[in-house]
Motif scaffolding. Sequence first.
Motif, PDB file in Angstrom:
ATOM      1  N   GLY A 157       0.253  -3.187  -0.117  1.00  0.00           N
ATOM      2  CA  GLY A 157       0.221  -1.783  -0.507  1.00  0.00           C
ATOM      3  C   GLY A 157      -1.179  -1.287  -0.785  1.00  0.00           C
ATOM      4  N   VAL A 158      -1.973  -2.079  -1.505  1.00  0.00           N
ATOM      5  CA  VAL A 158      -3.355  -1.685  -1.806  1.00  0.00           C
ATOM      6  C   VAL A 158      -4.178  -1.610  -0.519  1.00  0.00           C
ATOM      7  CG1 VAL A 158      -5.466  -2.384  -2.983  1.00  0.00           C
ATOM      8  CG2 VAL A 158      -3.264  -2.604  -4.144  1.00  0.00           C
ATOM      9  N   ILE A 159      -4.005  -2.583   0.376  1.00  0.00           N
ATOM     10  CA  ILE A 159      -4.732  -2.570   1.651  1.00  0.00           C
ATOM     11  C   ILE A 159      -4.338  -1.339   2.471  1.00  0.00           C
ATOM     12  CG2 ILE A 159      -5.113  -3.785   3.825  1.00  0.00           C
ATOM     13  CD1 ILE A 159      -6.421  -5.103   1.412  1.00  0.00           C
ATOM     14  N   ALA A 160      -3.041  -1.041   2.510  1.00  0.00           N
ATOM     15  CA  ALA A 160      -2.572   0.110   3.284  1.00  0.00           C
ATOM     16  C   ALA A 160      -3.097   1.423   2.709  1.00  0.00           C
ATOM     17  CB  ALA A 160      -1.040   0.120   3.316  1.00  0.00           C
ATOM     18  N   LEU A 161      -3.125   1.531   1.384  1.00  0.00           N
ATOM     19  CA  LEU A 161      -3.664   2.738   0.762  1.00  0.00           C
ATOM     20  C   LEU A 161      -5.140   2.923   1.103  1.00  0.00           C
ATOM     21  CD1 LEU A 161      -2.037   2.639  -2.801  1.00  0.00           C
ATOM     22  CD2 LEU A 161      -1.698   4.404  -1.058  1.00  0.00           C
ATOM     23  N   GLY A 162      -5.890   1.835   1.013  1.00  0.00           N
ATOM     24  CA  GLY A 162      -7.313   1.925   1.317  1.00  0.00           C
ATOM     25  C   GLY A 162      -7.600   2.210   2.778  1.00  0.00           C
ATOM     26  N   LEU A 163      -6.728   1.753   3.659  1.00  0.00           N
ATOM     27  CA  LEU A 163      -6.978   1.900   5.091  1.00  0.00           C
ATOM     28  C   LEU A 163      -6.471   3.229   5.646  1.00  0.00           C
ATOM     29  CD1 LEU A 163      -8.038   0.533   7.673  1.00  0.00           C
ATOM     30  CD2 LEU A 163      -5.756  -0.461   7.977  1.00  0.00           C
ATOM     31  N   PHE A 164      -5.225   3.600   5.281  1.00  0.00           N
ATOM     32  CA  PHE A 164      -4.591   4.758   5.913  1.00  0.00           C
ATOM     33  C   PHE A 164      -4.657   6.047   5.088  1.00  0.00           C
ATOM     34  CE2 PHE A 164      -2.234   1.051   7.583  1.00  0.00           C
ATOM     35  CZ  PHE A 164      -2.557   1.188   8.915  1.00  0.00           C
ATOM     36  N   VAL A 165      -4.988   5.946   3.801  1.00  0.00           N
ATOM     37  CA  VAL A 165      -4.977   7.138   2.953  1.00  0.00           C
ATOM     38  C   VAL A 165      -6.378   7.521   2.491  1.00  0.00           C
ATOM     39  CG1 VAL A 165      -4.086   8.161   0.812  1.00  0.00           C
ATOM     40  CG2 VAL A 165      -2.623   6.678   2.187  1.00  0.00           C
ATOM     41  N   SER A 166      -7.054   6.593   1.809  1.00  0.00           N
ATOM     42  CA  SER A 166      -8.351   6.914   1.230  1.00  0.00           C
ATOM     43  C   SER A 166      -9.515   6.263   1.947  1.00  0.00           C
ATOM     44  CB  SER A 166      -8.379   6.487  -0.250  1.00  0.00           C
ATOM     45  OG  SER A 166      -8.145   5.092  -0.374  1.00  0.00           O
ATOM     46  N   GLY A 167      -9.242   5.450   2.963  1.00  0.00           N
ATOM     47  CA  GLY A 167     -10.296   4.717   3.646  1.00  0.00           C
ATOM     48  C   GLY A 167     -10.740   5.375   4.940  1.00  0.00           C
ATOM     49  N   GLY A 168     -11.027   4.514   5.925  1.00  0.00           N
ATOM     50  CA  GLY A 168     -11.614   4.989   7.162  1.00  0.00           C
ATOM     51  C   GLY A 168     -10.680   5.817   8.034  1.00  0.00           C
ATOM     52  N   LEU A 169      -9.422   5.408   8.177  1.00  0.00           N
ATOM     53  CA  LEU A 169      -8.536   6.103   9.104  1.00  0.00           C
ATOM     54  C   LEU A 169      -8.043   7.451   8.555  1.00  0.00           C
ATOM     55  CD1 LEU A 169      -6.445   3.098  10.460  1.00  0.00           C
ATOM     56  CD2 LEU A 169      -8.421   4.214  11.508  1.00  0.00           C
ATOM     57  N   ARG A 170      -7.495   7.406   7.368  1.00  0.00           N
ATOM     58  CA  ARG A 170      -6.980   8.613   6.704  1.00  0.00           C
ATOM     59  C   ARG A 170      -6.021   9.393   7.601  1.00  0.00           C
ATOM     60  NH1 ARG A 170     -12.026  11.263   3.250  1.00  0.00           N
ATOM     61  NH2 ARG A 170     -12.540   9.367   2.065  1.00  0.00           N
ATOM     62  N   ILE A 171      -5.010   8.703   8.092  1.00  0.00           N
ATOM     63  CA  ILE A 171      -4.041   9.335   8.991  1.00  0.00           C
ATOM     64  C   ILE A 171      -2.715   9.640   8.297  1.00  0.00           C
ATOM     65  CG2 ILE A 171      -5.029   8.295  11.063  1.00  0.00           C
ATOM     66  CD1 ILE A 171      -2.914   6.132  10.917  1.00  0.00           C
ATOM     67  N   LEU A 172      -2.573   9.215   7.030  1.00  0.00           N
ATOM     68  CA  LEU A 172      -1.343   9.459   6.297  1.00  0.00           C
ATOM     69  C   LEU A 172      -1.628  10.231   5.023  1.00  0.00           C
ATOM     70  CD1 LEU A 172       0.466   5.995   6.624  1.00  0.00           C
ATOM     71  CD2 LEU A 172       0.878   8.072   7.953  1.00  0.00           C
ATOM     72  N   ASP A 173      -0.609  10.971   4.556  1.00  0.00           N
ATOM     73  CA  ASP A 173      -0.737  11.724   3.317  1.00  0.00           C
ATOM     74  C   ASP A 173      -0.689  10.795   2.110  1.00  0.00           C
ATOM     75  OD1 ASP A 173      -0.794  13.949   4.891  1.00  0.00           O
ATOM     76  OD2 ASP A 173       1.298  14.531   4.513  1.00  0.00           O
ATOM     77  N   GLU A 174      -1.131  11.296   0.980  1.00  0.00           N
ATOM     78  CA  GLU A 174      -1.034  10.555  -0.269  1.00  0.00           C
ATOM     79  C   GLU A 174       0.434  10.274  -0.567  1.00  0.00           C
ATOM     80  OE1 GLU A 174      -2.568   8.628  -3.603  1.00  0.00           O
ATOM     81  OE2 GLU A 174      -3.729   9.649  -2.035  1.00  0.00           O
ATOM     82  N   PRO A 175       0.817   9.012  -0.810  1.00  0.00           N
ATOM     83  CA  PRO A 175       2.225   8.706  -1.092  1.00  0.00           C
ATOM     84  C   PRO A 175       2.725   9.445  -2.334  1.00  0.00           C
ATOM     85  CG  PRO A 175       1.017   6.702  -0.608  1.00  0.00           C
ATOM     86  CD  PRO A 175      -0.008   7.792  -0.772  1.00  0.00           C
ATOM     87  N   GLY A 176       3.939   9.913  -2.272  1.00  0.00           N
ATOM     88  CA  GLY A 176       4.543  10.621  -3.394  1.00  0.00           C
ATOM     89  C   GLY A 176       5.879  11.196  -2.973  1.00  0.00           C
ATOM     90  N   TYR A 177       6.717  11.457  -3.954  1.00  0.00           N
ATOM     91  CA  TYR A 177       8.045  11.997  -3.650  1.00  0.00           C
ATOM     92  C   TYR A 177       8.030  13.519  -3.746  1.00  0.00           C
ATOM     93  CZ  TYR A 177      12.923  13.309  -4.040  1.00  0.00           C
ATOM     94  OH  TYR A 177      14.131  13.910  -3.853  1.00  0.00           O
TER      95      TYR A 177
END
Length: 326
Positions: free
Chosen positions: A159-179
């Motif tokens: 989860g931490v790796i995915a957050l850093g990679l897809f949300v706040s890191g280099g790719l940033r292709i997904l929205d911030e997780p939340g309901y």
Amino acid sequence: MLRFLARRSLGALVIILLISAITFFLFFALPSEPALMSCGKNCTPDALAVINKNLGLDQPVPVQYWHYMTGIFAGRDLTVGHCPAPCFGYSFSNQQPVWGTIVDRYPTTLSLALGGAFVFLIVGVGFGMIAAARRGTVVDKLFSSLSLIGNSLQIYFVGVIALGLFVSGGLRILDEPGYHPFTENPGKWFMGMLLPWLVLSIIFVANYTRMTRSQMIEQLGEEHVRTARAKGLSRRAVFFRYAWRGALAPIVTIFGIDLGSLFGGAMITEFTFNLHGLGRLAVSSVTETDLPTLMAVMLVGCTAIVVANIIVDAAYAFIDPRVRLA
């Protein structure tokens, strides 16, 4: 079938009552005093006695348990007012109705459970079937290796790796997780839950891939499957009509248990992605020694598990004709 479901429902009710009683009585075996949480720093014996009376903690434990369980079905009168059914009491930590908190938190848990289950069931079973159909090939070895790696990973790490990679890191292709409520914005709901679904499903995909592969290989070696091949049926017909149907029963069993557990809250996933669901609520109720909230979460979780098991048992009759005949 109706007699079977009635018998299983009665047994499930007994299990729920036993779990609720064990949880309730074990709570009072702890060396903590819940009234101190509401009393504050400058607590006096008189103020503590008043809080114990308001919370009903001055009564014998069996009496408290009886009032709690009857209040779920009939409601009860508390010092703060009448608590309508289903009454799970008021939280020791914030003095808010517990049932209202459960209702607010459950959509998050429900969205996480259903979405994650859909992903890991489709992907895991699909990979397992492909691996079984290509047994001994490079594809089989690839899926088997991936499932072994996935089973070794942990959600809090991935989860931490995915957050850093897809949300706040280099790719940033997904929205911030939340309901976000589905009825308000379905697109935002989907994008907010997509990453938790994918991370939650990683370990489950590994388990379902291995289990489906082993069950399919076992079914492909059964006598009725070899007989179907000897009769000249196509490979597709043998694979899906005979082997696949025979492998469904254990997969459905494990899926029912996993789904029921997720309905009770996915604690690590909710904490990793800051989702305010039942899993996070369960942890906070334990750390805050909040019996009403803890009891409500336990009852909702165990009810989800036993109901899922009843549904799985009923599904056996449609999956395997031998169960229906028995």
